[in-house]
Design a protein around this motif. Structure first.
Motif, mmCIF file in Angstrom:
data_model
loop_
_atom_site.group_PDB
_atom_site.id
_atom_site.type_symbol
_atom_site.label_atom_id
_atom_site.label_comp_id
_atom_site.label_asym_id
_atom_site.label_seq_id
_atom_site.Cartn_x
_atom_site.Cartn_y
_atom_site.Cartn_z
ATOM 1 N N LYS A 59 -0.947 -3.721 0.708
ATOM 2 C CA LYS A 59 -1.102 -4.902 -0.127
ATOM 3 C C LYS A 59 -1.517 -6.069 0.761
ATOM 4 N N ASP A 112 11.944 -6.781 -3.206
ATOM 5 C CA ASP A 112 10.605 -6.387 -2.778
ATOM 6 C C ASP A 112 10.733 -5.443 -1.590
ATOM 7 N N ASP A 135 8.943 -3.163 1.868
ATOM 8 C CA ASP A 135 7.946 -3.003 2.925
ATOM 9 C C ASP A 135 7.110 -1.744 2.709
ATOM 10 N N CYS A 191 11.134 1.829 -1.199
ATOM 11 C CA CYS A 191 11.356 2.247 -2.581
ATOM 12 C C CYS A 191 10.678 3.593 -2.790
ATOM 13 N N GLU A 225 15.416 -4.250 -8.299
ATOM 14 C CA GLU A 225 15.570 -5.569 -7.695
ATOM 15 C C GLU A 225 14.948 -5.595 -6.298
ATOM 16 N N ALA A 248 3.313 -4.577 -7.458
ATOM 17 C CA ALA A 248 4.323 -5.586 -7.761
ATOM 18 C C ALA A 248 5.603 -5.380 -6.960
ATOM 19 N N LEU A 249 5.901 -4.157 -6.584
ATOM 20 C CA LEU A 249 7.099 -3.867 -5.790
ATOM 21 C C LEU A 249 6.923 -4.228 -4.318
ATOM 22 N N LEU A 250 5.690 -4.226 -3.850
ATOM 23 C CA LEU A 250 5.432 -4.433 -2.429
ATOM 24 C C LEU A 250 5.440 -5.905 -2.047
ATOM 25 N N ARG A 251 5.979 -6.188 -0.872
ATOM 26 C CA ARG A 251 5.775 -7.484 -0.249
ATOM 27 C C ARG A 251 4.327 -7.592 0.219
ATOM 28 N N ASP A 252 3.879 -8.814 0.421
ATOM 29 C CA ASP A 252 2.549 -8.993 1.012
ATOM 30 C C ASP A 252 2.500 -8.285 2.358
ATOM 31 N N ARG A 287 8.924 -1.929 -11.772
ATOM 32 C CA ARG A 287 9.074 -3.306 -11.313
ATOM 33 C C ARG A 287 10.154 -4.041 -12.093
#
Length: 280
Positions: free
Chosen positions: A278, A128, A130, A67, A126, A154-158, A122
């Motif tokens: 994250k 999540d 990397d 993103c 749509e 909030a946009l990032l995956r774990d 966020r």
């Protein structure tokens, strides 16, 4: 030309900035050298440099969901797509996104484009990611870095990465027209915006109709602490003497961009880079 500190609400300042950036789009389509993207191997120099900086943490962006916040007309977003990423470009300017989509079609790459402020990303985007990516000349246009960093988290995956390279706040405190390195603008914030009235843009010779803009000073401590408070772990912080645009007429061309004259180069940094992750 600047008129100094101004107490102004975010909505009013944002609307003025949007009008200015809408005016910039056709000028930048002319000035950015978009013909270069007709070469399917072409990547922007910004992205080439950023991929090199990311390599220790993400050896490749191929196959990653990326993103790009504040993507403007999409030259760097398209470059990330050409490097193999699945890209989503986010910008508040409808005209910029139209231009970005046009460039993506011309370059033959797939991309998703979302109209949104970075501070509301966020809710608008749509999925999540990397990697959340932000580059040169971006966060001075944002009033609230805590809210900005919360969007990124909030946009990032774990386990996902955030990357930013931007103009150094120490650079932005300098008088770009002075005969030497001279402070002029605030380094530390006080809640006010700095108001500008300037018909030119940083690229090309054209002028804009909506000349009033507002920027906010963000010291390095504020940037880093906002990311930490949002739950990101800082992996790397770098500062550089190189700039990809000519901030001052006194800057000299060097390999990869612009820099201060050699005898001043070690005095003031031109950019900073942060890589953060994250938590899993």
């Amino acid at each position: 030309m600047t008129s100094g500190d101004v107490a102004i609400g975010w909505s009013e300042a944002r609307d003025a900035n949007l009008a200015n950036w809408e005016d910039r789009v056709p000028l930048h389509e002319e000035a950015y050298g978009l013909d270069a993207y007709d070469d399917p191997a072409h990547l922007s120099q910004v992205v080439r440099d950023d991929l090199a900086a990311l390599e220790p943490f993400a050896p490749s962006v191929a196959g990653l969901d990326v993103c790009h916040l504040q993507c403007h007309i999409g030259t760097d977003t398209v470059s990330l797509a050409r490097a193999g990423a699945r890209v989503t470009g986010v910008d508040f300017s409808p005209a910029a996104l139209v231009a970005a989509a046009r460039l993506a079609r011309r370059a033959g790459v797939e991309a998703t484009w979302v109209e949104s402020d970075a501070l509301d990303a966020r809710a608008a985007v749509e999925g999540d990611f990397d990697l959340v990516y932000t580059s040169i000349g971006a966060i001075c246009w944002l009033a609230d870095l805590d809210r900005w960093a919360a969007q990124i988290a909030a946009l990032l995956r774990d386990g996902g990465l955030f990357y930013i390279r931007d103009g150094h706040p120490m650079l932005y405190a300098l008088d770009e027209d002075a005969s030497g390195l001279q402070l002029r603008y605030p380094y530390l914030p006080n809640g006010s915006a700095v108001s500008w009235d300037d018909a030119s843009t940083y690229a090309g010779d054209g002028t804009v109709a909506h000349t009033r803009t507002y920027e906010w000073p963000h010291p390095l401590s504020e940037i880093v602490n906002a990311l930490i408070a949002a739950g990101l772990r800082i992996l790397r912080l770098d500062e550089s003497t190189l700039l990809p645009w000519r901030f001052s007429e006194r800057m000299v061309p060097v390999a990869g961009g612009w820099a201060w004259p050699a005898d001043e180069r070690r005095i003031v940094p031109c950019t900073f880079t942060v890589v953060a992750r994250k938590a899993d």
